[in-house]
Design a protein around this motif. Structure first.
Motif, PDB file in Angstrom:
ATOM      1  N   SER A  32      27.415 103.257  30.432  1.00  0.00           N
ATOM      2  CA  SER A  32      27.527 101.854  30.848  1.00  0.00           C
ATOM      3  C   SER A  32      26.158 101.239  31.063  1.00  0.00           C
ATOM      4  CB  SER A  32      28.328 101.752  32.153  1.00  0.00           C
ATOM      5  OG  SER A  32      27.610 102.369  33.211  1.00  0.00           O
ATOM      6  N   ASP A  33      26.195  99.914  31.252  1.00  0.00           N
ATOM      7  CA  ASP A  33      25.072  99.118  31.729  1.00  0.00           C
ATOM      8  C   ASP A  33      23.853  99.198  30.814  1.00  0.00           C
ATOM      9  OD1 ASP A  33      26.769  98.359  33.770  1.00  0.00           O
ATOM     10  OD2 ASP A  33      26.067  99.934  35.092  1.00  0.00           O
ATOM     11  N   ASP A  34      22.644  99.107  31.394  1.00  0.00           N
ATOM     12  CA  ASP A  34      21.439  98.955  30.595  1.00  0.00           C
ATOM     13  C   ASP A  34      21.189 100.132  29.671  1.00  0.00           C
ATOM     14  OD1 ASP A  34      21.022  96.504  31.762  1.00  0.00           O
ATOM     15  OD2 ASP A  34      19.605  97.247  33.269  1.00  0.00           O
ATOM     16  N   GLY A  35      21.534 101.333  30.109  1.00  0.00           N
ATOM     17  CA  GLY A  35      21.342 102.494  29.258  1.00  0.00           C
ATOM     18  C   GLY A  35      22.167 102.412  27.991  1.00  0.00           C
ATOM     19  N   MET A  36      23.425 101.990  28.114  1.00  0.00           N
ATOM     20  CA  MET A  36      24.291 101.844  26.952  1.00  0.00           C
ATOM     21  C   MET A  36      23.772 100.744  26.038  1.00  0.00           C
ATOM     22  SD  MET A  36      28.409 101.131  26.818  1.00  0.00           S
ATOM     23  CE  MET A  36      28.287  99.478  27.516  1.00  0.00           C
ATOM     24  N   ARG A  37      23.358  99.621  26.628  1.00  0.00           N
ATOM     25  CA  ARG A  37      22.831  98.517  25.825  1.00  0.00           C
ATOM     26  C   ARG A  37      21.608  98.958  25.026  1.00  0.00           C
ATOM     27  NH1 ARG A  37      21.840  92.748  25.515  1.00  0.00           N
ATOM     28  NH2 ARG A  37      19.628  92.442  25.127  1.00  0.00           N
ATOM     29  N   ALA A 162      30.554  91.513  28.838  1.00  0.00           N
ATOM     30  CA  ALA A 162      29.920  90.202  29.024  1.00  0.00           C
ATOM     31  C   ALA A 162      28.631  90.329  29.824  1.00  0.00           C
ATOM     32  CB  ALA A 162      30.880  89.247  29.727  1.00  0.00           C
ATOM     33  N   HIS A 163      28.583  91.296  30.739  1.00  0.00           N
ATOM     34  CA  HIS A 163      27.402  91.471  31.578  1.00  0.00           C
ATOM     35  C   HIS A 163      26.222  92.061  30.818  1.00  0.00           C
ATOM     36  CE1 HIS A 163      29.604  95.198  31.469  1.00  0.00           C
ATOM     37  NE2 HIS A 163      28.673  95.859  32.130  1.00  0.00           N
ATOM     38  N   LEU A 164      26.448  92.507  29.586  1.00  0.00           N
ATOM     39  CA  LEU A 164      25.382  93.079  28.771  1.00  0.00           C
ATOM     40  C   LEU A 164      25.084  92.238  27.541  1.00  0.00           C
ATOM     41  CD1 LEU A 164      26.565  96.812  28.860  1.00  0.00           C
ATOM     42  CD2 LEU A 164      24.870  95.717  30.335  1.00  0.00           C
ATOM     43  N   ALA A 165      25.778  91.118  27.390  1.00  0.00           N
ATOM     44  CA  ALA A 165      25.684  90.317  26.165  1.00  0.00           C
ATOM     45  C   ALA A 165      24.674  89.186  26.298  1.00  0.00           C
ATOM     46  CB  ALA A 165      27.050  89.754  25.802  1.00  0.00           C
ATOM     47  N   ASP A 166      24.054  88.856  25.168  1.00  0.00           N
ATOM     48  CA  ASP A 166      23.144  87.716  25.086  1.00  0.00           C
ATOM     49  C   ASP A 166      23.873  86.449  24.663  1.00  0.00           C
ATOM     50  OD1 ASP A 166      20.474  89.232  25.366  1.00  0.00           O
ATOM     51  OD2 ASP A 166      21.463  90.284  23.717  1.00  0.00           O
ATOM     52  N   TRP A 167      24.872  86.606  23.804  1.00  0.00           N
ATOM     53  CA  TRP A 167      25.596  85.468  23.244  1.00  0.00           C
ATOM     54  C   TRP A 167      27.093  85.730  23.307  1.00  0.00           C
ATOM     55  CZ3 TRP A 167      22.797  81.227  21.939  1.00  0.00           C
ATOM     56  CH2 TRP A 167      21.419  81.402  21.728  1.00  0.00           C
ATOM     57  N   GLN A 168      27.871  84.648  23.208  1.00  0.00           N
ATOM     58  CA  GLN A 168      29.323  84.761  23.238  1.00  0.00           C
ATOM     59  C   GLN A 168      29.938  83.828  22.207  1.00  0.00           C
ATOM     60  OE1 GLN A 168      31.612  82.950  26.577  1.00  0.00           O
ATOM     61  NE2 GLN A 168      32.489  84.993  26.866  1.00  0.00           N
ATOM     62  N   GLU A 169      30.944  84.341  21.499  1.00  0.00           N
ATOM     63  CA  GLU A 169      31.775  83.469  20.673  1.00  0.00           C
ATOM     64  C   GLU A 169      32.856  82.920  21.585  1.00  0.00           C
ATOM     65  OE1 GLU A 169      33.054  86.057  17.503  1.00  0.00           O
ATOM     66  OE2 GLU A 169      34.534  87.053  18.760  1.00  0.00           O
ATOM     67  N   LEU A 170      32.843  81.618  21.802  1.00  0.00           N
ATOM     68  CA  LEU A 170      33.635  80.989  22.852  1.00  0.00           C
ATOM     69  C   LEU A 170      34.564  79.938  22.262  1.00  0.00           C
ATOM     70  CD1 LEU A 170      34.175  80.406  25.903  1.00  0.00           C
ATOM     71  CD2 LEU A 170      32.221  78.816  25.812  1.00  0.00           C
ATOM     72  N   LEU A 171      35.838  80.013  22.642  1.00  0.00           N
ATOM     73  CA  LEU A 171      36.808  78.986  22.260  1.00  0.00           C
ATOM     74  C   LEU A 171      37.045  78.056  23.440  1.00  0.00           C
ATOM     75  CD1 LEU A 171      39.666  80.691  20.197  1.00  0.00           C
ATOM     76  CD2 LEU A 171      37.741  79.356  19.371  1.00  0.00           C
ATOM     77  N   VAL A 172      36.916  76.749  23.209  1.00  0.00           N
ATOM     78  CA  VAL A 172      37.120  75.751  24.255  1.00  0.00           C
ATOM     79  C   VAL A 172      37.983  74.622  23.725  1.00  0.00           C
ATOM     80  CG1 VAL A 172      34.984  76.252  25.495  1.00  0.00           C
ATOM     81  CG2 VAL A 172      34.946  74.610  23.618  1.00  0.00           C
TER      82      VAL A 172
END
Length: 386
Positions: A32-37, A162-172
């Motif tokens: 998990s977390d930064d190590g996984m990223r 989401a806590h490790l992501a820089d960008w998101q594909e978002l539907l609004v």
């Protein structure tokens, strides 16, 4: 598609096998977390530097521009080599990138695609909402046009990493008076934008760390230039994304499960002996799973053949999704029967059998429930009435 690979294809296979043999990480992927990223991004960068990231991507975006036949060969060798399942890169490489290739502006393509392929960024998906998971058309996360920006308010849930992501594909929802499946926009969201709040969702199979998040948007300002496809036409764009998710994006996982079944056959022989495997219930179930895995492989090639012919993924991808999601559950269930009583003890985080079994219950929910998939098959493939 001709299933007999050419001599050139086999030479490509040998080249891929040799590179994977020399470069697949031997250390365990951090849980998990930064190590996984860091692990996932570094592995993607290594593939890119070696010329193996984006085998079928156009050369103008950093890929090799090869056909889906070569992409399938790469997936087969990747699975055979036991290469890492870099989940953090899945959305960017298999959802966002092909969607941007299909619908994005030149500026969006030039900026985002090379960064995805080189392993410089990670993406997450912002589709599902509280009370609106499978009913994606009923989403309520709202965006109001304010000058050259969208102002987003609402919430998304079950957002993986989401806590490790820089960008998101978002539907609004950008038009509140339009019919249910209209007035939606597909937007590129910078996860570092002010107003985004993350709340971890803890699950029993991941003590000490989390994978899922609920994301809250409080007056989040997103440039209108980040809208992919026409404003208010995001449903069509999202259907492309889900088509990739249910079709070509899952090819590597489908092929990987062929390897899982063969591993289970080996484990069963070791535990029960060859004679028992030939006659008892475990042997019969494994034989059935091997046949079903072969069927999945054939369906994978069929989808690849359509895509290679220039046809975007369509409703027939739901046939694959409905069948494969349940097959995964059956494979994971028999694994515990093969392991026996040792499966009663929850092992460490990188365990390849017990935790995947517990997570397999979500397979018939994610990317649209099995019921949703059957509705799509009935209405759009078979032409049945609603």
């Amino acid at each position: 598609m001709n299933l007999d690979f050419s001599p050139e294809d086999e030479a490509f296979r040998a080249e891929a096998r040799d590179w994977l043999h020399d470069n697949v990480p031997r250390e365990e992927r951090p849980p998990s977390d930064d190590g996984m990223r860091a692990f996932d991004l570094a592995w993607q960068k290594l593939q890119y530097d070696g010329g193996w990231a984006g085998v079928s991507w156009p050369e103008e975006y950093g890929g090799r521009g090869l056909g889906l036949t070569r992409q399938l060969i790469w997936y087969e060798e990747y699975a055979r080599a036991g290469a890492p399942n870099a989940e953090l890169l899945f959305v960017g490489c298999n959802h966002a990138a092909p969607t941007i290739m299909t619908w994005g502006t030149d500026e969006q393509k030039q900026y985002h695609l090379p960064r995805i392929l080189k392993g410089e960024v990670a993406w997450c998906q912002g589709f599902s909402e509280p009370n609106n998971g499978s009913d994606l058309g009923g989403l309520r996360c709202r965006a109001i046009v304010d000058g050259d920006h969208l102002v987003v308010n609402g919430s998304k849930i079950w957002t993986s990493s989401a806590h490790l992501a820089d960008w998101q594909e978002l539907l609004v929802r950008t038009d509140t008076v339009a019919p249910k499946h209209k007035g939606i926009s597909w937007v590129i969201c910078d996860m570092n934008t002010p107003g985004i709040e993350l709340r971890p969702i803890l699950i029993m199979t991941a003590p000490g760390h989390h994978h899922f998040n609920q994301v809250f948007y409080n007056n989040v300002r997103i440039p209108l230039s980040n809208v992919v496809g026409p404003l208010n036409e995001g449903w069509k764009v999202a259907m492309s994304t889900l088509g990739f998710e249910r079709g070509t994006a899952s090819m590597s996982e489908q092929i990987r499960y062929n390897v899982v079944v063969e591993k289970l056959v080996e484990m069963a022989r070791e535990r029960f002996g060859a004679s028992a495997l030939e006659h008892d219930e475990i042997g019969a179930r494994l034989a059935q799973l091997r046949a079903e895995s072969a069927a999945v492989r054939a369906m994978t090639y069929s989808i690849a053949s359509r895509a290679a012919g220039g046809r975007p993924p369509g409703s027939e991808a739901s046939l694959m999704r409905a069948f494969f999601s349940q097959l995964q559950q059956r494979i994971r269930r028999i694994a515990l029967d093969v392991i026996g009583e040792d499966a009663l003890e929850l092992p460490d985080t990188n365990d390849p059998w017990v935790r995947p079994y517990l997570r397999s219950y979500s397979n018939t929910i994610a990317a649209g429930t099995s019921e949703i998939q059957r509705n799509i098959i009935g209405e759009r493939v078979l032409g049945l009435p609603r």
